[in-house]
Structures are given as C-alpha cells and as structure tokens.
Design a protein around this motif. Sequence first.
Motif, short mmCIF file in Angstrom:
data_model
loop_
_atom_site.label_atom_id
_atom_site.label_comp_id
_atom_site.label_asym_id
_atom_site.label_seq_id
_atom_site.Cartn_x
_atom_site.Cartn_y
_atom_site.Cartn_z
N GLY A 9 0.83 -1.20 0.00
CA GLY A 9 0.00 0.00 0.00
C GLY A 9 0.86 1.25 0.00
N GLY A 10 0.22 2.38 -0.22
CA GLY A 10 0.94 3.65 -0.20
C GLY A 10 1.88 3.81 -1.38
N VAL A 11 2.96 4.57 -1.17
CA VAL A 11 3.88 4.89 -2.27
C VAL A 11 4.63 3.65 -2.76
N HIS A 12 4.69 2.60 -1.94
CA HIS A 12 5.39 1.39 -2.35
C HIS A 12 4.44 0.29 -2.81
N TYR A 13 3.20 0.68 -3.15
CA TYR A 13 2.27 -0.32 -3.67
C TYR A 13 2.90 -1.02 -4.88
N CYS A 14 2.69 -2.32 -4.97
CA CYS A 14 3.35 -3.15 -5.99
C CYS A 14 3.15 -2.61 -7.40
N LEU A 15 4.26 -2.34 -8.08
CA LEU A 15 4.22 -1.85 -9.46
C LEU A 15 3.56 -2.84 -10.41
#
Length: 377
Positions: A324-330
């Motif tokens: 979740g957030g800015v590191h949500y899975c690309l």
Amino acid sequence: MGDVVPAPWGGFFVTGFDSANQVLKGRGWLAPDFAWQERQEDAGRWDAVATQEMTKTLARLNAPEHTCQRRSLGNLFDRTTIERLTPQVEEHAGKLLDGLAAALEGGGEADFVSLVSDRLPISTIGGWLGIPAEDYDHILEITHNQVHAQELLPTRSELAVSADATAHLRKYFTQLVQARRERPAHDVLTGWIHTWDAMEPDREAADEILYRLTMFVTIASLETTATLLSSLVSLLAGDPERWAELRAHPERIDDALEEVLRYDPPIHINTRVAAAETELAGVTIPKDSMVHVMYGAANHDPRRNEDPDTFDIGRRGNHLTFGGGVHYCLGAALARLEARSLLVQLLDRFPDLRVTTPATYASRMVFRRVTSLGVTI
C-alpha cells in the motif's frame, strides 16, 4: 499475541490488518534506506554486498529519490498496457500448457512449477523488456539465489550465494542497458533510456539508475508471480469439488484469484521503520525502530475477514498482499493478468487436473517460493 508484537532483535511484528494498513500507507513509516542503516549501532549488519545493492532499488528508497525514480517509470501497467500485453500473455500460457499436456499424456505426473509457474513470469517480463529468450534460465537461476539477501536473518553462506548472484545480475543488466543504447528499439527500456538521458546529464549516473530499475522490475516480477501461480493450482486443483465448481461458474474466477492472494500471499513480511516516535495499536514505537508487516497474519485477521482460515472463493474479502501507499506493488495488474490468463486456460484444457504431490517450499520467511508441485489428470 496482539496487533503489534516485540521481535527478539528489537523490532516489532505487525499482525493486525488495520495496523498493517496504517504502516503501509502512512507517511510516518519509511523504507530502511542507507540513511537509516548508517544511524544504527550495528551498521555492519547491513554491509553485505547483496544487501547494499538491494538498498539502492525502489523498494528501499524514500522521497525524494523514490518519487523521482517511480515517476520516471510512469504507470507501468495501466489499462492500455495490460490490454496490449494480454494476447502475448495468453499465447505464452498456451505454449506452456502444451508442454504440460505432453508431460501428462498417458496419465503421468508432472511438476507444475518447473513446467509452468516459473516459466510464465519470465516469458512475460522478458518479452516486455526485450530480454533474449535464451537468457531466461540464467535470469531465473540468479534471481532464486539473490533473494536470500532480502530475508530477515540470512546466514553467511546465504549472503555469499546472494553476493555472487548480485554480481551476475549487475553484469547482465548493465550489458542489457548498454546493448539497448547501441541498438534502440520500440520498447519500454529504450523509452526509459530517453527519459533518464533527459533528466540526468551524467551518462554514467543515468546508466546506473537504468540498471537498477531494469534489474529490480525484472526480479520483482518473477518469484512472487511464480509462487502465486503455484498457489493458485495448489489451492484450487487441490480440491476436485472446488475445481469443478469453478469450471461450472467461470464468473467466479476473479474472486477465486483474490482469495488465493489473501489466503497465502507470495510475500509474508515487509519491513518499515518509524520516522519518529509514534504509537501503533497502543504500543510505543521508538524512532528508527523496525516494524515487520506480516501480510499473511493481516490477511487472516478475523476482524477483517470472517472465518479467515477457511479458503472460500466466494468470500470477496480484503487483503494487503500488494502492499500500500507509495510502495504499492508496481506489477499488481500484471500479476493478476498472468494468473487469470493461466487459470482460464487451465480450467478449459484440464477439467480433471488434480494435485498429486503437495507444494514444497524453500526455507524462507519473506519470499514464499514454491519449489515443486506435482499434478496429474
């Protein structure tokens, strides 16, 4: 034991769904980057070659570096890209299932992992990035070896294996970027080269970033999706009644896929650090303390998913498997595309598919790699 449980090495395990979601999406939680590592009393713990290399990738960056690199990639797998990739993924899946059918001819048993699960993700991402097919086996081998460095408590021998794999990854993807510079194509990597040449006047610095982005996107797409594909078959074809039910009701395929993601996520642990002293679920977390988000535990929180230990394809529950957030899975959309494409064809071509030998797993805590899964028809 609680939503936040002290870990033996001074960090905290985060097990509750809401608390895990708060960490993943909250701005007060950071990736354990170089700046954080340098502030630790046992900074030498992070000196391993493979650990240092992974700390330079997107998963371990914070703003502004993370923001800059992620924006340079654009929306990697938006609807248009997924629509364009769908025929290719379906073709890859079909060819792999041709091989599975040949192996199962006459009622034999085959290893689904080596024939299908491991192969579809590398065929997909390899074709997308323009990696030569003859290099796929090499990429798979060094990826399997490199991920030891991403475990919570890797041994010295595991770190040595990871260091060797990291050197091979650097050599391979540095050469891939250079080859694409010399022979541009109409592909995503050539586009990234143009983007970073415009952003970074230092060609050497640009190539270093391009190497890290290309390497990270590749290895992040492989083991996680491969494990998802294996779990899909293990959980669905492992129960003949469930397999027959899904064949009779193909409209439930997407719900079944989400339940697999919830029930047994490919990654079980993700680590963040507290940007400042804070409170999480009533527990005081000192600044710079590590918190280990337990995806599996959070997905099985009965306050979020009733009767969580029952695998139910009609659940339509919630999960945090893609973070979740800015590191949500690309690659979330791509993983779903691969899994759905494969499952649709499996249900159509193998109505009597069943599991003969249960899934075996590598000895890991973070990445849930399935090493074998016996099937028959």
